[in-house]
Design a protein around this motif. Structure first.
Motif, short mmCIF file in Angstrom:
data_model
loop_
_atom_site.label_atom_id
_atom_site.label_comp_id
_atom_site.label_asym_id
_atom_site.label_seq_id
_atom_site.Cartn_x
_atom_site.Cartn_y
_atom_site.Cartn_z
N THR A 192 -19.52 34.63 6.68
CA THR A 192 -19.70 36.04 6.33
C THR A 192 -19.20 36.28 4.93
O THR A 192 -18.33 35.56 4.43
CB THR A 192 -18.95 36.95 7.33
OG1 THR A 192 -19.22 38.33 7.02
CG2 THR A 192 -17.46 36.71 7.28
N SER A 193 -19.74 37.29 4.27
CA SER A 193 -19.29 37.65 2.92
C SER A 193 -19.72 39.06 2.59
O SER A 193 -20.69 39.57 3.17
CB SER A 193 -19.87 36.68 1.88
OG SER A 193 -19.38 37.00 0.58
N LYS A 194 -19.01 39.66 1.67
CA LYS A 194 -19.43 40.95 1.14
C LYS A 194 -20.46 40.72 0.04
O LYS A 194 -20.37 39.76 -0.71
CB LYS A 194 -18.25 41.73 0.57
CG LYS A 194 -17.18 42.12 1.60
CD LYS A 194 -16.10 42.94 0.93
CE LYS A 194 -15.01 43.35 1.93
NZ LYS A 194 -14.18 42.19 2.35
N MET A 210 -21.57 42.41 -3.30
CA MET A 210 -21.15 43.37 -4.31
C MET A 210 -22.35 43.69 -5.20
O MET A 210 -23.42 43.09 -5.08
CB MET A 210 -20.01 42.77 -5.14
CG MET A 210 -18.92 42.10 -4.34
SD MET A 210 -17.89 43.27 -3.43
CE MET A 210 -16.89 43.93 -4.79
N TYR A 267 -19.44 38.23 -3.04
CA TYR A 267 -18.05 38.44 -3.46
C TYR A 267 -17.51 37.18 -4.14
O TYR A 267 -17.55 36.08 -3.59
CB TYR A 267 -17.18 38.77 -2.24
CG TYR A 267 -15.71 38.87 -2.55
CD1 TYR A 267 -15.13 40.09 -2.91
CD2 TYR A 267 -14.88 37.74 -2.49
CE1 TYR A 267 -13.78 40.18 -3.20
CE2 TYR A 267 -13.53 37.82 -2.79
CZ TYR A 267 -12.98 39.04 -3.13
OH TYR A 267 -11.64 39.15 -3.42
N TYR A 316 -10.43 43.67 -2.55
CA TYR A 316 -11.03 44.33 -3.70
C TYR A 316 -10.10 44.39 -4.92
O TYR A 316 -10.57 44.50 -6.06
CB TYR A 316 -11.46 45.75 -3.33
CG TYR A 316 -12.65 45.79 -2.41
CD1 TYR A 316 -13.92 45.37 -2.84
CD2 TYR A 316 -12.52 46.24 -1.11
CE1 TYR A 316 -15.01 45.40 -1.99
CE2 TYR A 316 -13.61 46.28 -0.25
CZ TYR A 316 -14.85 45.86 -0.70
OH TYR A 316 -15.93 45.89 0.15
N GLU A 326 -11.27 38.36 1.76
CA GLU A 326 -11.77 39.00 0.55
C GLU A 326 -11.05 40.33 0.33
O GLU A 326 -10.99 41.16 1.23
CB GLU A 326 -13.28 39.23 0.67
CG GLU A 326 -14.07 37.95 0.85
CD GLU A 326 -15.55 38.20 1.13
OE1 GLU A 326 -16.33 37.24 1.04
OE2 GLU A 326 -15.91 39.36 1.44
N THR A 372 -24.78 47.68 -1.27
CA THR A 372 -23.76 46.68 -0.97
C THR A 372 -23.34 46.76 0.50
O THR A 372 -23.69 47.70 1.21
CB THR A 372 -22.54 46.88 -1.87
OG1 THR A 372 -21.99 48.20 -1.61
CG2 THR A 372 -22.92 46.78 -3.34
N GLY A 373 -22.56 45.78 0.92
CA GLY A 373 -22.09 45.74 2.29
C GLY A 373 -21.77 44.32 2.72
O GLY A 373 -21.65 43.42 1.87
N SER A 374 -21.64 44.11 4.00
CA SER A 374 -21.30 42.79 4.53
C SER A 374 -22.51 42.13 5.18
O SER A 374 -23.35 42.81 5.78
CB SER A 374 -20.17 42.90 5.56
OG SER A 374 -18.98 43.37 4.96
#
Length: 241
Positions: free
Chosen positions: A24-26, A28, A33, A71, A69, A228-230
């Motif tokens: 999983t990852s965000k 951006m 990310y 910010y 992760e 954006t989001g996951s």
């Protein structure tokens, strides 16, 4: 329209080093990310990035984030050398090793988690390839293809296994999972980096010659980020006009 799902998510914490496959990852505004958020600088070349082009052995060094992760700051970035030693990415002993092997003066640069400029990322936030196109390239080239040669961020497992169908989607929106939306914008024009074996760092120019001859030097597509989001492996991928 459902076109498939996410098969693999790959980010590269340090530019030109081997990336890490994550579940999983965000996403951006600049892409995944931390993608290419850290880089080595070649001080002998007026401060340009040190890349696989100058130092092919970079593909044998693996970079990964250690932790969640955030910010405001990145998790620790570790680098594993070809010999299996592990260092912080900016540790002096590692920098000395890279400088010695590359025969260059090396320094470091780190960008904010909120913004990584286009320069280190490449030309667009996200690079996408599909399972069908990878399989077709194997057939055309006549050898097995390691997707890491192409350094994609996302590998899509398509419902319709038509190779290179993604090139028909420029200007269209794609939703990944429930939050993220991207727009496919253009071809990825390939350079000599794809000639470097991601395991051995040995070069084989025949794959680049094949892509030039059979695909007009295009493989993979670039995308910009609209929302954006996951995302996570297995997320459905929907195409919109």
């Amino acid at each position: 329209m459902l076109i498939g799902h996410i098969e693999q998510i790959v980010r590269h914490p340090v530019k030109s080093l081997r990336g890490e496959s994550v579940h999983t990852s965000k996403v951006m505004n600049y892409g995944l990310y931390g993608d290419r958020s850290h880089a080595y600088i070649d001080e002998t070349k007026k401060g340009n990035f040190l890349t696989i082009t100058q130092f092919p052995e970079m593909v044998q060094y693996s970079a990964s984030f250690q932790g969640e992760e955030q910010y405001d700051s990145y998790p620790k970035v570790l680098v594993e050398t070809p010999e299996g030693a592990i260092f912080n990415w900016d540790e002096q002993i590692l920098l000395h090793e890279i400088a010695r092997k590359s025969k260059r003066d090396v320094s470091t640069v780190e960008y904010s988690p909120s913004h990584v400029p286009i320069g280190p990322i490449a030309e667009e936030p996200l690079l996408i390839v599909t399972d069908a196109s990878l399989k077709k390239l194997e057939d055309i080239w006549g050898n097995g293809v390691d997707s890491r040669r192409f350094r994609p961020n996302l590998i899509l497992n398509l419902t319709d296994k038509s190779p290179f169908i993604e090139e028909e989607w420029f200007g269209k929106r794609i939703r990944i999972g429930h939050e993220v939306e991207i727009e496919l914008v253009r071809y990825c024009k390939r350079c000599m980096i794809i000639t470097v074996d991601p395991v051995t760092s040995e070069r084989d120019s025949s794959i680049h010659k094949t892509v030039i001859k059979e695909r007009n030097n295009h493989f993979g597509v670039y995308a910009s980020v609209l929302k954006t989001g996951s995302i996570q492996v297995g997320d459905e991928v929907h195409l919109f006009s």
